[in-house]
Design a protein around this motif. Structure first.
Motif, PDB file in Angstrom:
ATOM      1  N   GLY A   1       0.811  -1.221   0.000  1.00 31.71           N
ATOM      2  CA  GLY A   1       0.000   0.000   0.000  1.00 31.71           C
ATOM      3  C   GLY A   1       0.843   1.268   0.000  1.00 31.71           C
ATOM      4  O   GLY A   1       0.733   2.084  -0.916  1.00 31.71           O
TER       5      GLY A   1
ATOM      6  N   LEU B   1       3.962   1.683  -0.714  1.00 30.97           N
ATOM      7  CA  LEU B   1       4.844   1.788  -1.883  1.00 30.97           C
ATOM      8  C   LEU B   1       4.059   2.241  -3.114  1.00 30.97           C
ATOM      9  O   LEU B   1       4.524   3.071  -3.890  1.00 30.97           O
ATOM     10  CB  LEU B   1       5.545   0.449  -2.156  1.00 30.97           C
ATOM     11  CG  LEU B   1       6.549   0.015  -1.093  1.00 30.97           C
ATOM     12  CD1 LEU B   1       7.168  -1.328  -1.450  1.00 30.97           C
ATOM     13  CD2 LEU B   1       7.653   1.052  -0.927  1.00 30.97           C
ATOM     14  N   ARG B   2       2.837   1.690  -3.276  1.00 32.65           N
ATOM     15  CA  ARG B   2       2.012   2.125  -4.407  1.00 32.65           C
ATOM     16  C   ARG B   2       1.685   3.602  -4.281  1.00 32.65           C
ATOM     17  O   ARG B   2       1.693   4.343  -5.269  1.00 32.65           O
ATOM     18  CB  ARG B   2       0.710   1.324  -4.445  1.00 32.65           C
ATOM     19  CG  ARG B   2       0.904  -0.080  -4.932  1.00 32.65           C
ATOM     20  CD  ARG B   2      -0.378  -0.868  -4.801  1.00 32.65           C
ATOM     21  NE  ARG B   2      -0.124  -2.286  -5.011  1.00 32.65           N
ATOM     22  CZ  ARG B   2      -1.021  -3.235  -4.806  1.00 32.65           C
ATOM     23  NH1 ARG B   2      -2.225  -2.915  -4.373  1.00 32.65           N
ATOM     24  NH2 ARG B   2      -0.721  -4.490  -5.026  1.00 32.65           N
ATOM     25  N   ALA B   3       1.394   4.038  -3.050  1.00 40.49           N
ATOM     26  CA  ALA B   3       1.085   5.455  -2.848  1.00 40.49           C
ATOM     27  C   ALA B   3       2.269   6.324  -3.254  1.00 40.49           C
ATOM     28  O   ALA B   3       2.094   7.380  -3.860  1.00 40.49           O
ATOM     29  CB  ALA B   3       0.709   5.711  -1.396  1.00 40.49           C
ATOM     30  N   LEU B   4       3.492   5.861  -2.958  1.00 34.42           N
ATOM     31  CA  LEU B   4       4.682   6.645  -3.313  1.00 34.42           C
ATOM     32  C   LEU B   4       4.822   6.781  -4.823  1.00 34.42           C
ATOM     33  O   LEU B   4       5.193   7.838  -5.331  1.00 34.42           O
ATOM     34  CB  LEU B   4       5.940   5.993  -2.738  1.00 34.42           C
ATOM     35  CG  LEU B   4       6.200   6.258  -1.256  1.00 34.42           C
ATOM     36  CD1 LEU B   4       7.431   5.501  -0.790  1.00 34.42           C
ATOM     37  CD2 LEU B   4       6.364   7.743  -0.998  1.00 34.42           C
ATOM     38  N   VAL B   5       4.531   5.693  -5.561  1.00 31.90           N
ATOM     39  CA  VAL B   5       4.661   5.767  -7.017  1.00 31.90           C
ATOM     40  C   VAL B   5       3.535   6.621  -7.599  1.00 31.90           C
ATOM     41  O   VAL B   5       3.725   7.327  -8.584  1.00 31.90           O
ATOM     42  CB  VAL B   5       4.671   4.362  -7.651  1.00 31.90           C
ATOM     43  CG1 VAL B   5       4.725   4.444  -9.160  1.00 31.90           C
ATOM     44  CG2 VAL B   5       5.859   3.573  -7.140  1.00 31.90           C
ATOM     45  N   TYR B   6       2.371   6.588  -6.941  1.00 32.83           N
ATOM     46  CA  TYR B   6       1.246   7.396  -7.434  1.00 32.83           C
ATOM     47  C   TYR B   6       1.455   8.883  -7.135  1.00 32.83           C
ATOM     48  O   TYR B   6       0.972   9.743  -7.876  1.00 32.83           O
ATOM     49  CB  TYR B   6      -0.055   6.905  -6.796  1.00 32.83           C
ATOM     50  CG  TYR B   6      -1.283   7.532  -7.405  1.00 32.83           C
ATOM     51  CD1 TYR B   6      -1.823   7.016  -8.581  1.00 32.83           C
ATOM     52  CD2 TYR B   6      -1.885   8.650  -6.839  1.00 32.83           C
ATOM     53  CE1 TYR B   6      -2.924   7.596  -9.170  1.00 32.83           C
ATOM     54  CE2 TYR B   6      -2.999   9.233  -7.423  1.00 32.83           C
ATOM     55  CZ  TYR B   6      -3.513   8.702  -8.581  1.00 32.83           C
ATOM     56  OH  TYR B   6      -4.598   9.275  -9.167  1.00 32.83           O
ATOM     57  N   LEU B   7       2.177   9.154  -6.055  1.00 32.73           N
ATOM     58  CA  LEU B   7       2.334  10.525  -5.536  1.00 32.73           C
ATOM     59  C   LEU B   7       2.587  11.614  -6.594  1.00 32.73           C
ATOM     60  O   LEU B   7       1.918  12.639  -6.587  1.00 32.73           O
ATOM     61  CB  LEU B   7       3.449  10.520  -4.486  1.00 32.73           C
ATOM     62  CG  LEU B   7       3.760  11.838  -3.803  1.00 32.73           C
ATOM     63  CD1 LEU B   7       2.736  12.109  -2.716  1.00 32.73           C
ATOM     64  CD2 LEU B   7       5.150  11.791  -3.177  1.00 32.73           C
ATOM     65  N   PRO B   8       3.543  11.419  -7.535  1.00 34.24           N
ATOM     66  CA  PRO B   8       3.820  12.506  -8.484  1.00 34.24           C
ATOM     67  C   PRO B   8       2.619  12.920  -9.337  1.00 34.24           C
ATOM     68  O   PRO B   8       2.586  14.037  -9.832  1.00 34.24           O
ATOM     69  CB  PRO B   8       4.930  11.936  -9.363  1.00 34.24           C
ATOM     70  CG  PRO B   8       5.576  10.894  -8.541  1.00 34.24           C
ATOM     71  CD  PRO B   8       4.483  10.302  -7.711  1.00 34.24           C
TER      72      PRO B   8
ATOM     73  N   GLY C   1       1.144   6.945 -12.632  1.00 33.75           N
ATOM     74  CA  GLY C   1       0.400   6.431 -11.477  1.00 33.75           C
ATOM     75  C   GLY C   1      -0.941   5.798 -11.806  1.00 33.75           C
ATOM     76  O   GLY C   1      -1.224   4.675 -11.396  1.00 33.75           O
TER      77      GLY C   1
END
Lengths: 318, 361
Positions: free
Chosen positions: A123, A125-132, A189
């Protein structure tokens, strides 16, 4: 148009409208509710499309609208002979050919990695990749301009540290498309999340059966994952394609709308903006918009035609 | 057959429970490490931005300066400030020393930790030495950009535009999605296909007539072109909400109708309470779309600084101060702060919403 009238006169409450058949009443309510969209469709989509088609055969401009003349197909003939249009088509296609595969592969790669059964903290880690995706495009473009700076940027510092020559990312015609594709990675993302959902919808029994037959990880990925995910991949491809042909903000921020270096970032949308809103050639800009529309529509239809043969729908043909 | 071969190759201890769980842990740890490395590289530009935003102007172009925000180190000697250098000593070690008397071929240094302040004669050219740096983040870039940009005004503009257009988008999309999800009428399927097809339509085709219309209405240079068009629902939002509404059992509607509720009442007291998650997702999506939108504000508000949202203002700021990366990165950091914080608080709603529009057809 019917919807407008019905909105003014909403159906009467049930008690007094016994004469209206229930199915008719239901239909009337349906139109009342979708009314806002129907009005918007006429006012902001269908109407403007028609007007834009009409404008494209005139020399309309906002400064002297009364002097508008009918010019026939002149704007479209000018499209064919205008070197800027040729350049912008080349630029847009060059960029698309590089950026679309990179975006597709990167979003699938991240999805496979962040859906790996052995990976912990999925969860966050996915949020970090989605962040930008959440970062305003103007701000993220400014960050990347700094990061890719030839002298002071970190990417060149890293290249130097591993013994590679520095690269003039932003100011050279050769490297600007790779640079923009790198920037585009921050927009994957949504596609990654959709791919993850697609990966999760593949039935695990298929993998088990394949393993029984001695299929390795790569064979499973190619023979099971990719075919079963093909509807999702097609959706992503269409959305990415449309986005690439509407590319504007990053290119505009990069060069303040000039299209440097040597017109290599003068994408179609930027030309349209300049012609319509800087040079005030609105009739011509409308013609450019229609050219863009026809290209996107043609490419989308080609994709769908290709998909009819290649995309596998588990629930049968749709 | 390979499995047998492998089992024979293993020693007995390999199959013990401890070794097995150790191997499993190792596998999990290595894939986590791999993911962390990739994601760190992916987000490296963010670190660059934060670092640059806290640097002194000009640090990045100074040879030998470190990547982190730093200032040249100085130390006091007999009441005066002198620079500190990394000096290679004859014995092979490197010491941080104060340069008190620079000379062409030899210089005099003092050790800052030496209470007696013994003068050290050093042979060599001091200009070839690396200056010592000390970690020194500054916030001046933020205050400068904040004041030059009139940040409070930009935040207020951006927030109001985003809020008003979000209200319009959510309410209209809710009504339209309800219409498509719950009522039978002729041509519904065809209309729904048209709705979805508008996703593929490039906005440029309608751009110029819209611009002419809004200019003719006197809306150019106001917020109205940024708000009003969103009050007529859009395909993504309607699609997402319709999918949600379809999953709510019709029996609930019917029960409410038997109690005398009309369609608006059903929407308000049955459908909306059941789909708070989807409505939140739509609201957040639209809010951030409006917060980040660039093209439309550029068309209508380029010449109205007092009405501009953040996106336009920082683009123009960048055009003016492109040579000062510290200010630019500070302004970029301030621009993305609100979206990032809200995203981190509401990430589940966002990520679920993306999946619905993309996959569940």
């Amino acid at each position: 148009m019917t919807a407008t009238i019905e909105e003014l006169e909403p159906p009467r409450p049930p008690a007094r409208s016994l004469t209206i058949r229930p199915s008719v009443r239901e239909a009337l309510w349906g139109f009342v509710f979708i009314g806002p969209w129907l009005i918007g469709l006429v006012l902001f989509t269908a109407g403007p499309m028609l007007v834009s088609l009409l404008l494209s055969i005139t020399d309309f401009n906002l400064v002297r609208p009364e002097a508008t003349k009918f010019v026939g197909l002149d704007n479209y003939l000018r499209l064919a002979s205008d070197p800027t249009i040729g350049q912008s088509l080349v630029a847009t296609f060059k960029f698309a050919v590089l950026a679309i595969p990179i975006t597709m592969v990167a979003s699938l790669g991240f999805a496979v990695l962040l859906n790996h059964p052995k990976l912990a903290f999925k969860g966050p880690l996915r949020a970090l990749v989605y962040l930008p995706v959440m970062i305003p495009l103007v701000a993220s473009t400014l960050v990347w301009i700094g990061f890719l700076n030839t002298e002071t940027g970190w990417l060149n510092a890293i290249l130097r540290a591993v013994g590679l020559p520095k690269i003039d990312w932003i100011n050279s015609e050769a490297w600007i498309y790779p640079a923009l594709s790198l920037m585009g990675l921050w927009g994957i993302g949504n596609f990654m999340l959709i791919n993850i959902a697609g990966l999760q919808s593949v039935p695990t029994e298929l993998y088990e059966a394949a393993r029984m037959d001695g299929a390795g990880a790569w064979t499973q990925f190619r023979r099971i994952t990719i075919p079963l995910m093909s509807p999702v991949l097609l959706y992503n491809l269409v959305i990415i394609l449309i986005g690439t042909f509407q590319y504007f903000t990053q290119a505009f921020v990069l060069t303040n709308g000039r299209g440097d270096p040597n017109n290599s970032t003068l994408f179609m949308n930027l030309v349209l903006y300049r012609e319509g809103f800087i040079f005030n050639h609105m009739g011509y800009a409308a013609a450019i918009a229609w050219l863009l529309f026809v290209i996107v529509l043609a490419l989308t239809l080609i994709l769908f035609a290709f998909a009819r043969r290649r995309v596998y729908y588990a629930g049968g043909e749709r | 057959m390979t499995a047998v071969a492998r089992a024979e190759g293993r020693s007995f201890s390999d199959r013990s429970p401890v070794a097995k769980s150790y191997r499993r842990f190792l596998g999990r740890a290595s894939i986590l490490m791999f993911a962390l490395v990739i994601i760190s590289a992916y987000l490296l530009p963010l670190l660059y931005m934060v670092t640059t935003a806290f640097q002194q102007p000009g640090q990045s172009t100074t040879p030998g300066a470190p990547a982190y925000p730093a200032a040249p180190q100085t130390a006091t000697y007999q009441g005066q400030d002198y620079p500190v250098y990394s000096v290679p000593m004859p014995d092979g070690s490197t010491r941080q020393l104060i340069l008190v008397e620079p000379g062409r071929e030899s210089s005099v240094f003092v050790d800052p930790s030496d209470a007696a302040q013994t003068r050290i004669e050093w042979q060599g050219r001091w200009r070839t030495l690396q200056q010592a740096w000390t970690f020194a983040p500054i916030v001046d870039n933020f205050t400068t950009a904040w004041n030059q940009l009139n940040f409070p005004r930009l935040l207020r503009n951006t927030f109001l535009i985003a809020l008003l257009s979000t209200i319009g988008a959510v309410v209209s999309s809710m009504l339209v999605a309800y219409g498509f999800a719950r009522f039978r009428f002729r041509g519904k399927n065809a209309l729904f296909v048209i709705l979805i097809a508008t996703i593929i339509l490039p906005f440029q085709v309608t751009l110029i007539p819209q611009y002419v219309l809004f200019t003719w209405l006197g809306w150019n240079g106001t917020w109205l072109p940024l708000i009003i068009p969103h009050c007529f629902a859009n395909a993504y939002n309607v699609f997402l909400l319709r999918q949600y509404f379809l999953s709510i059992p019709r029996e609930l509607d019917e029960a409410a109708m038997i109690d005398g509720a009309g369609p608006f009442r059903v929407l308000r007291s049955v459908i909306v309470p059941q789909s708070v998650a989807a409505i939140t997702a739509v609201a957040l999506f639209h809010f951030f779309f409006a917060w980040n939108d660039f093209f439309v504000p550029l068309l209508y508000l380029s010449s109205k600084p007092e009405l501009q949202p953040l996106s336009i203002a920082i683009q123009q700021y960048n055009a003016l101060y492109a040579t000062q990366p510290t200010l630019i990165q500070a302004s970029a950091l301030m621009t993305m702060a609100v979206p990032i914080v809200v995203f981190l608080l509401a990430q589940r709603a966002f990520m679920r919403g993306v999946v619905i529009t993309g996959v569940e057809k």
